[in-house]
Design a protein around this motif. Structure first.
Motif, PDB file in Angstrom:
ATOM      1  N   ARG A 137      -0.600   6.974  -4.240  1.00 45.85           N
ATOM      2  CA  ARG A 137       0.822   7.010  -3.916  1.00 45.85           C
ATOM      3  C   ARG A 137       1.058   6.469  -2.507  1.00 45.85           C
ATOM      4  O   ARG A 137       2.006   5.707  -2.270  1.00 45.85           O
TER       5      ARG A 137
ATOM      6  N   ARG B 196       0.764   2.634  -2.589  1.00 46.58           N
ATOM      7  CA  ARG B 196       1.937   2.026  -3.229  1.00 46.58           C
ATOM      8  C   ARG B 196       3.109   1.976  -2.254  1.00 46.58           C
ATOM      9  O   ARG B 196       3.751   0.924  -2.084  1.00 46.58           O
ATOM     10  N   GLU B 197       3.405   3.091  -1.614  1.00 46.95           N
ATOM     11  CA  GLU B 197       4.540   3.130  -0.701  1.00 46.95           C
ATOM     12  C   GLU B 197       4.279   2.263   0.527  1.00 46.95           C
ATOM     13  O   GLU B 197       5.203   1.620   1.048  1.00 46.95           O
TER      14      GLU B 197
ATOM     15  N   LEU C 288       2.555  -0.554   0.657  1.00 42.75           N
ATOM     16  CA  LEU C 288       2.787  -1.947   0.280  1.00 42.75           C
ATOM     17  C   LEU C 288       4.272  -2.231   0.049  1.00 42.75           C
ATOM     18  O   LEU C 288       4.771  -3.310   0.389  1.00 42.75           O
ATOM     19  N   GLU C 289       4.978  -1.282  -0.538  1.00 41.08           N
ATOM     20  CA  GLU C 289       6.411  -1.473  -0.767  1.00 41.08           C
ATOM     21  C   GLU C 289       7.173  -1.615   0.540  1.00 41.08           C
ATOM     22  O   GLU C 289       8.184  -2.337   0.600  1.00 41.08           O
ATOM     23  N   ALA C 290       6.703  -0.960   1.588  1.00 39.48           N
ATOM     24  CA  ALA C 290       7.333  -1.108   2.902  1.00 39.48           C
ATOM     25  C   ALA C 290       6.809  -2.329   3.648  1.00 39.48           C
ATOM     26  O   ALA C 290       7.569  -3.035   4.321  1.00 39.48           O
TER      27      ALA C 290
ATOM     28  N   ARG D  44       5.381  -5.338   2.594  1.00 35.99           N
ATOM     29  CA  ARG D  44       5.630  -6.704   2.152  1.00 35.99           C
ATOM     30  C   ARG D  44       6.968  -7.258   2.645  1.00 35.99           C
ATOM     31  O   ARG D  44       7.011  -8.374   3.169  1.00 35.99           O
TER      32      ARG D  44
ATOM     33  N   TYR E 168      13.105   2.301   4.280  1.00 35.82           N
ATOM     34  CA  TYR E 168      12.265   2.826   3.205  1.00 35.82           C
ATOM     35  C   TYR E 168      12.016   4.317   3.411  1.00 35.82           C
ATOM     36  O   TYR E 168      11.563   4.740   4.483  1.00 35.82           O
TER      37      TYR E 168
ATOM     38  N   GLY F 208       9.961   7.112   1.427  1.00 29.70           N
ATOM     39  CA  GLY F 208       9.076   7.475   0.334  1.00 29.70           C
ATOM     40  C   GLY F 208       8.619   8.914   0.427  1.00 29.70           C
ATOM     41  O   GLY F 208       9.067   9.679   1.277  1.00 29.70           O
TER      42      GLY F 208
ATOM     43  N   LEU G 271      -2.406  -1.561  -8.685  1.00 28.07           N
ATOM     44  CA  LEU G 271      -1.559  -1.763  -7.512  1.00 28.07           C
ATOM     45  C   LEU G 271      -1.809  -3.129  -6.880  1.00 28.07           C
ATOM     46  O   LEU G 271      -0.871  -3.813  -6.460  1.00 28.07           O
TER      47      LEU G 271
ATOM     48  N   GLU H 262      -0.090  -5.722  -8.930  1.00 28.50           N
ATOM     49  CA  GLU H 262       1.363  -5.586  -8.941  1.00 28.50           C
ATOM     50  C   GLU H 262       2.004  -5.915  -7.609  1.00 28.50           C
ATOM     51  O   GLU H 262       3.063  -6.567  -7.546  1.00 28.50           O
ATOM     52  N   LEU H 263       1.392  -5.470  -6.497  1.00 27.26           N
ATOM     53  CA  LEU H 263       2.069  -5.522  -5.200  1.00 27.26           C
ATOM     54  C   LEU H 263       1.351  -6.343  -4.140  1.00 27.26           C
ATOM     55  O   LEU H 263       1.941  -6.621  -3.096  1.00 27.26           O
TER      56      LEU H 263
END
Length: 319
Positions: free
Chosen positions: A113, A116-117, A119-121, A123, A133, A135, A166, A169-170
């Protein structure tokens, strides 16, 4: 297949590090990766060394995510990208609980988790976008901008199925460790490739790390590696990787043998789906140079031929 090597800064002065990178470039290698240990800052070192040596990719493999907030990581990575004219690749990963939690005091709860968070922040920050962001494991707000810096590719250290998903995907690919070609073909390439396709992303980069010894005593090389790095097999993430392959220790993953054996092993990694082979040669400077030159030549031979621009021409594939 692209061939790279790892340069460890421990006990090396900066000029010595630059010399290692120059040697890798002269040997015909495509890349040099810098691990984050307890000495040089890997991102700074990659950026500075890459600026000194043109024409070769410099990368981190890996920088742990927990100690560096995504805003901080983005600023450092974009700085290295600017210094190298876009030849920097950022390799990151959560590291191990024994390091992040036991030594540094970070909670290692729910690492998948967290990644994931992260990478979401990260990129959008690398793209210079404003981020807000919130999370479950981190908060990131703000923007990072480095003039003239293009966002560097991001590789994720991924050993198990969830992290490989992950990475596909990211991220732009993965860096694996202690895996034989069979594991790349059966476990890594299908999982990350499927995840990337489902996310509508390009085919991912698969960087496989292995030790290599050019020797007439392969068993002796394996025994030496077991004595030097056998403890790595006690880390849960690496133990799981070895168990999935039916291996007792990291020494069973080494490439060891004469020139023909090394070349054959490189071809097996290419056939398995590895896009890059990251080698750490055993032995002294002369042996290291021999290994890297041999590997660079074998890697070029293992690359798939390029397609011609004219599909109606005979011999659609060229060397």
């Amino acid at each position: 297949m692209r061939i790279g090597t790892a340069v460890v800064g421990t006990r090396l002065e900066f000029e010595d590090v630059v010399g290692e990178v120059r040697g890798a470039a002269a040997a015909g290698l495509d890349s040099v990766f810098f691990p984050q240990l307890d000495d040089w800052d890997a991102i700074t070192l990659a950026g500075a060394a890459g600026r000194e040596v043109p024409g070769i990719e410099v990368a981190t493999g890996i920088v742990p995510t927990y100690p560096r907030h995504p805003v901080v990581m983005a600023g450092q990575a974009l700085t290295a990208a600017a210094l190298t004219g876009g030849r920097f690749t950022l390799g990151i990963g959560p590291s191990h609980a024994q390091i992040m939690q036991d030594r540094l005091g970070y909670s290692y709860d729910r690492p998948v988790r967290h990644v994931r968070e992260y990478l979401e922040a990260l990129r959008p920050l690398l793209r210079g976008e404003e981020v807000e962001y919130r999370g479950e494991t981190l908060t990131a707000a703000g923007r990072t901008a480095v003039p003239g810096a293009a966002p560097p590719p991001v590789l994720l250290s991924a050993l198990g199925p969830r992290m490989l998903r992950l990475a596909g995907e990211l991220a732009d690919g993965t860096i694996t460790n202690w895996m034989r070609p069979e594991a790349i073909a059966e476990q890594v390439a299908p999982a990350i490739g499927r995840a990337a396709a489902e996310a509508g992303r390009p085919a991912p980069r698969i960087v496989a790390f292995t030790m290599v010894a050019l020797t007439d005593d392969p068993d002796g090389a394996r025994a030496a590696l077991a004595g030097q790095l056998g403890f790595a097999g006690d880390l849960p993430a690496y133990r799981a990787v070895l168990d999935r392959q039916g291996l007792s220790g990291v020494h069973e993953t080494i490439i060891a043998g004469d020139e023909r054996a090394v070349e054959a092993a490189i071809r097996r990694y290419a056939s398995a789906g590895a896009t890059d082979l990251l080698l750490s040669p055993m032995g002294g400077a002369e042996e290291r140079d021999r290994v890297l030159r041999l590997a660079a030549s074998a890697g070029r031979a293992a690359r798939p031929p390029a397609r011609t621009s004219n599909p109606n021409r005979k011999g659609l594939m060229t060397g």
